[in-house]
Write a protein that holds these residues in place. Structure first.
Motif, PDB file in Angstrom:
ATOM      1  N   TYR A  46      35.070  46.129  35.524  1.00 15.47           N
ATOM      2  CA  TYR A  46      34.982  44.723  35.907  1.00 15.47           C
ATOM      3  C   TYR A  46      35.873  44.485  37.118  1.00 15.47           C
ATOM      4  N   ARG A  47      35.362  43.695  38.046  1.00 18.17           N
ATOM      5  CA  ARG A  47      36.140  43.382  39.246  1.00 18.17           C
ATOM      6  C   ARG A  47      37.130  42.263  38.959  1.00 18.17           C
ATOM      7  N   ARG A  48      38.363  42.457  39.438  1.00 17.22           N
ATOM      8  CA  ARG A  48      39.410  41.452  39.341  1.00 17.22           C
ATOM      9  C   ARG A  48      39.895  41.140  40.750  1.00 17.22           C
ATOM     10  N   THR A  49      39.927  39.860  41.112  1.00 19.89           N
ATOM     11  CA  THR A  49      40.286  39.409  42.457  1.00 19.89           C
ATOM     12  C   THR A  49      41.738  38.955  42.494  1.00 19.89           C
ATOM     13  N   MET A  50      42.422  39.287  43.576  1.00 16.92           N
ATOM     14  CA  MET A  50      43.794  38.842  43.805  1.00 16.92           C
ATOM     15  C   MET A  50      43.913  38.329  45.231  1.00 16.92           C
ATOM     16  N   CYS A  51      44.829  37.390  45.435  1.00 17.53           N
ATOM     17  CA  CYS A  51      45.107  36.934  46.792  1.00 17.53           C
ATOM     18  C   CYS A  51      46.565  36.519  46.909  1.00 17.53           C
ATOM     19  N   GLN A  52      47.054  36.585  48.119  1.00 21.69           N
ATOM     20  CA  GLN A  52      48.425  36.171  48.409  1.00 21.69           C
ATOM     21  C   GLN A  52      48.388  34.889  49.218  1.00 21.69           C
ATOM     22  N   LEU A  53      49.136  33.879  48.756  1.00 22.51           N
ATOM     23  CA  LEU A  53      49.113  32.556  49.382  1.00 22.51           C
ATOM     24  C   LEU A  53      50.486  32.179  49.921  1.00 22.51           C
ATOM     25  N   ARG A  54      50.457  31.415  51.015  1.00 33.90           N
ATOM     26  CA  ARG A  54      51.632  30.674  51.463  1.00 33.90           C
ATOM     27  C   ARG A  54      51.370  29.215  51.139  1.00 33.90           C
ATOM     28  N   VAL A  55      52.299  28.576  50.420  1.00 37.40           N
ATOM     29  CA  VAL A  55      52.078  27.206  49.957  1.00 37.40           C
ATOM     30  C   VAL A  55      53.122  26.273  50.545  1.00 37.40           C
TER      31      VAL A  55
ATOM     32  N   ALA B 126      35.979  45.331  46.533  1.00 32.62           N
ATOM     33  CA  ALA B 126      36.407  44.404  47.586  1.00 32.62           C
ATOM     34  C   ALA B 126      36.228  42.978  47.081  1.00 32.62           C
ATOM     35  N   PRO B 127      37.102  42.061  47.499  1.00 34.57           N
ATOM     36  CA  PRO B 127      36.999  40.681  47.023  1.00 34.57           C
ATOM     37  C   PRO B 127      35.803  39.960  47.632  1.00 34.57           C
ATOM     38  N   GLU B 128      35.197  39.095  46.847  1.00 35.68           N
ATOM     39  CA  GLU B 128      34.117  38.226  47.321  1.00 35.68           C
ATOM     40  C   GLU B 128      34.721  36.876  47.717  1.00 35.68           C
ATOM     41  N   GLU B 129      34.217  36.292  48.804  1.00 35.99           N
ATOM     42  CA  GLU B 129      34.755  35.018  49.284  1.00 35.99           C
ATOM     43  C   GLU B 129      34.687  33.930  48.214  1.00 35.99           C
ATOM     44  N   ILE B 130      33.603  33.917  47.445  1.00 30.60           N
ATOM     45  CA  ILE B 130      33.457  32.861  46.434  1.00 30.60           C
ATOM     46  C   ILE B 130      34.523  32.986  45.353  1.00 30.60           C
ATOM     47  N   ASP B 131      34.929  34.208  45.035  1.00 29.83           N
ATOM     48  CA  ASP B 131      35.947  34.400  44.005  1.00 29.83           C
ATOM     49  C   ASP B 131      37.329  33.989  44.515  1.00 29.83           C
ATOM     50  N   VAL B 132      37.602  34.259  45.779  1.00 26.20           N
ATOM     51  CA  VAL B 132      38.862  33.815  46.380  1.00 26.20           C
ATOM     52  C   VAL B 132      38.908  32.283  46.413  1.00 26.20           C
ATOM     53  N   ALA B 133      37.799  31.671  46.825  1.00 22.70           N
ATOM     54  CA  ALA B 133      37.739  30.208  46.870  1.00 22.70           C
ATOM     55  C   ALA B 133      37.918  29.612  45.478  1.00 22.70           C
ATOM     56  N   MET B 134      37.312  30.246  44.473  1.00 26.92           N
ATOM     57  CA  MET B 134      37.450  29.782  43.094  1.00 26.92           C
ATOM     58  C   MET B 134      38.901  29.865  42.635  1.00 26.92           C
TER      59      MET B 134
ATOM     60  N   LYS C 172      43.999  39.320  50.622  1.00 30.76           N
ATOM     61  CA  LYS C 172      43.131  39.311  49.440  1.00 30.76           C
ATOM     62  C   LYS C 172      42.698  40.735  49.142  1.00 30.76           C
ATOM     63  N   TRP C 173      42.514  41.020  47.868  1.00 32.85           N
ATOM     64  CA  TRP C 173      42.066  42.342  47.475  1.00 32.85           C
ATOM     65  C   TRP C 173      41.432  42.258  46.087  1.00 32.85           C
ATOM     66  N   ALA C 174      40.849  43.358  45.664  1.00 36.22           N
ATOM     67  CA  ALA C 174      40.217  43.416  44.345  1.00 36.22           C
ATOM     68  C   ALA C 174      40.372  44.818  43.788  1.00 36.22           C
ATOM     69  N   GLY C 175      40.344  44.898  42.485  1.00 34.12           N
ATOM     70  CA  GLY C 175      40.400  46.184  41.795  1.00 34.12           C
ATOM     71  C   GLY C 175      39.483  46.147  40.593  1.00 34.12           C
ATOM     72  N   LEU C 176      39.275  47.313  40.000  1.00 28.74           N
ATOM     73  CA  LEU C 176      38.413  47.418  38.834  1.00 28.74           C
ATOM     74  C   LEU C 176      39.250  47.681  37.591  1.00 28.74           C
ATOM     75  N   ARG C 177      38.962  46.939  36.542  1.00 30.25           N
ATOM     76  CA  ARG C 177      39.580  47.127  35.225  1.00 30.25           C
ATOM     77  C   ARG C 177      38.452  47.531  34.286  1.00 30.25           C
ATOM     78  N   SER C 178      38.657  48.569  33.509  1.00 29.31           N
ATOM     79  CA  SER C 178      37.570  49.124  32.704  1.00 29.31           C
ATOM     80  C   SER C 178      37.850  48.960  31.218  1.00 29.31           C
ATOM     81  N   PHE C 179      36.859  48.434  30.503  1.00 32.48           N
ATOM     82  CA  PHE C 179      37.000  48.167  29.077  1.00 32.48           C
ATOM     83  C   PHE C 179      35.902  48.860  28.283  1.00 32.48           C
ATOM     84  N   ALA C 180      36.275  49.387  27.111  1.00 29.74           N
ATOM     85  CA  ALA C 180      35.293  49.784  26.108  1.00 29.74           C
ATOM     86  C   ALA C 180      34.699  48.524  25.492  1.00 29.74           C
ATOM     87  N   PRO C 181      33.587  48.643  24.764  1.00 34.11           N
ATOM     88  CA  PRO C 181      32.954  47.442  24.201  1.00 34.11           C
ATOM     89  C   PRO C 181      33.872  46.601  23.317  1.00 34.11           C
TER      90      PRO C 181
END
Length: 361
Positions: A214-223, A266-274, A293-302
């Motif tokens: 499963y893809r997991r999205t991350m981003c770094q923000l300046r607030v 790789a991150p999708e723009e819609i996921d970063v916006a979300m 912004k970046w993305a990685g995969l996390r893998s799960f058994a059922p």
């Protein structure tokens, strides 16, 4: 003639490196890494933290048993975890607190006034919370390098750009062919391939266990707000976001789990916006800039539990996969369990039964 080893480990991320470190000295070990360097995928993209409730009650024994190793060797830094909930989530939050308190986890219920004392600018809908004071940040890179170094010192051989093409069991050994034609053999083949775990099984003539990346999205923000150095890891009870400080910036995720084929995620723009939209619904900290912004995969058994153990369908095929997002915080205990199973040693701190691959066959 191909080189022969006692153990061939496919994948040199945190899983493969920890096993190689534990097995080195007990036999010859080769780590086969498909990429140019180890830890390129999930290990190198983790915003890892150690928190006892993460992964659920059946993952907790691995997390708990990993603490002393991580803490004693200096890989942990205190952070704390703050779970935010809405009024309609009160019953679920109370059940969460009761479940983990019963396991011995420190979880403190918080009122809205207590939340305001911990985080400024909180939006009105977040009226309840739970605080886990023992949550820590993990120095993932240092942990990974420790195990790679220990493996090398023990004689393990790391081979990069070594993508498995086929594996055949013959004459009491696994005969491995890489996609560039190189070959190796080993008495035991360890599948620590992360998102590619089911693919490695297929290349070895075995059916899949249903380990889904499963893809997991991350981003770094300046607030537009001073980020407190002691800001806890902040999570939504509904599982829709988490964020934590990284220096003067914030690391933010929409806590997404999007099914994916094994790949260089790789991150999708819609996921970063979300992610940003959800963050702005939590606190009144306007976003100045999206810096990274970046993305990685996390893998799960059922059943969302890891898979550790020998496959009953094939001699010498060992699963060490399905660690989801808790693979780093549980890595020391998982490695101890894996090494004990591989060497036929007595059970250690954690019962291996819940994680046996046989449950999925």
């Amino acid at each position: 003639m191909s080189q022969h080893f006692d153990f061939a480990i496919v994948g040199a991320g945190i899983a493969g490196a920890s096993l190689a470190a534990g097995l080195a000295g007990h036999g010859s070990v080769v780590l086969l890494e498909a990429e140019d360097r180890p830890g390129y995928h999930a290990t190198g993209r983790s915003a890892a933290f150690w928190t006892e409730s993460y992964g659920g009650p059946l993952v907790y024994p691995l997390t708990d048993a990993s603490f002393d190793f991580l803490n004693d060797k200096g890989f942990l830094a205190p952070r704390g975890a703050l779970t935010l909930a809405r009024a309609e989530e009160a019953a679920g939050l109370a059940a969460f607190i009761a479940e983990f308190t019963a396991l011995g986890v420190a979880v403190q219920p918080l009122t809205r006034a207590e939340l305001d004392a911990r985080i400024e600018g909180l939006k009105d809908e977040w009226v309840l919370g739970a605080y886990e004071p023992d949550c820590c940040d993990i120095d993932v890179a240092a942990l990974h390098q420790l195990w790679l170094g220990q493996a090398a010192a023990g004689g393990a051989e790391l081979v990069c750009r070594a993508r498995l093409a086929a594996a055949v069991r013959q004459g009491g050994a696994w005969h491995l062919t890489l996609d560039d034609g190189r070959s190796f053999s080993a008495a035991v083949l360890v599948n620590a391939a992360g998102a590619w775990a089911d693919e490695v099984a297929a290349l070895s003539g075995l059916g899949p266990l249903g380990i889904q990346p499963y893809r997991r999205t991350m981003c770094q923000l300046r607030v537009c707000h001073a980020v407190p150095e002691d800001l806890p890891l902040t999570l939504g009870f509904d599982g829709s976001y988490y964020f934590r400080p990284e220096g003067e910036r914030l690391w933010l995720s929409p806590h997404d789990e999007i099914p994916s084929a094994p790949c260089d995620a790789a991150p999708e723009e819609i996921d970063v916006a979300m992610a940003i939209d959800r963050f702005e619904r939590v606190v009144d900290w306007p976003v100045e800039a999206l810096e990274h912004k970046w993305a990685g995969l996390r893998s799960f058994a059922p059943d969302r539990l890891p898979v550790y153990g020998f496959d009953p369908r094939a001699d010498g095929f060992f699963w060490f996969a399905g660690q989801g997002g808790f693979g780093i915080q549980t890595a020391p205990a998982a490695a101890d369990l894996g090494v004990r199973l591989l060497l036929g040693q007595p059970e250690g701190a954690v019962d291996p039964a819940p994680y046996s691959p046989g449950r999925l066959i």
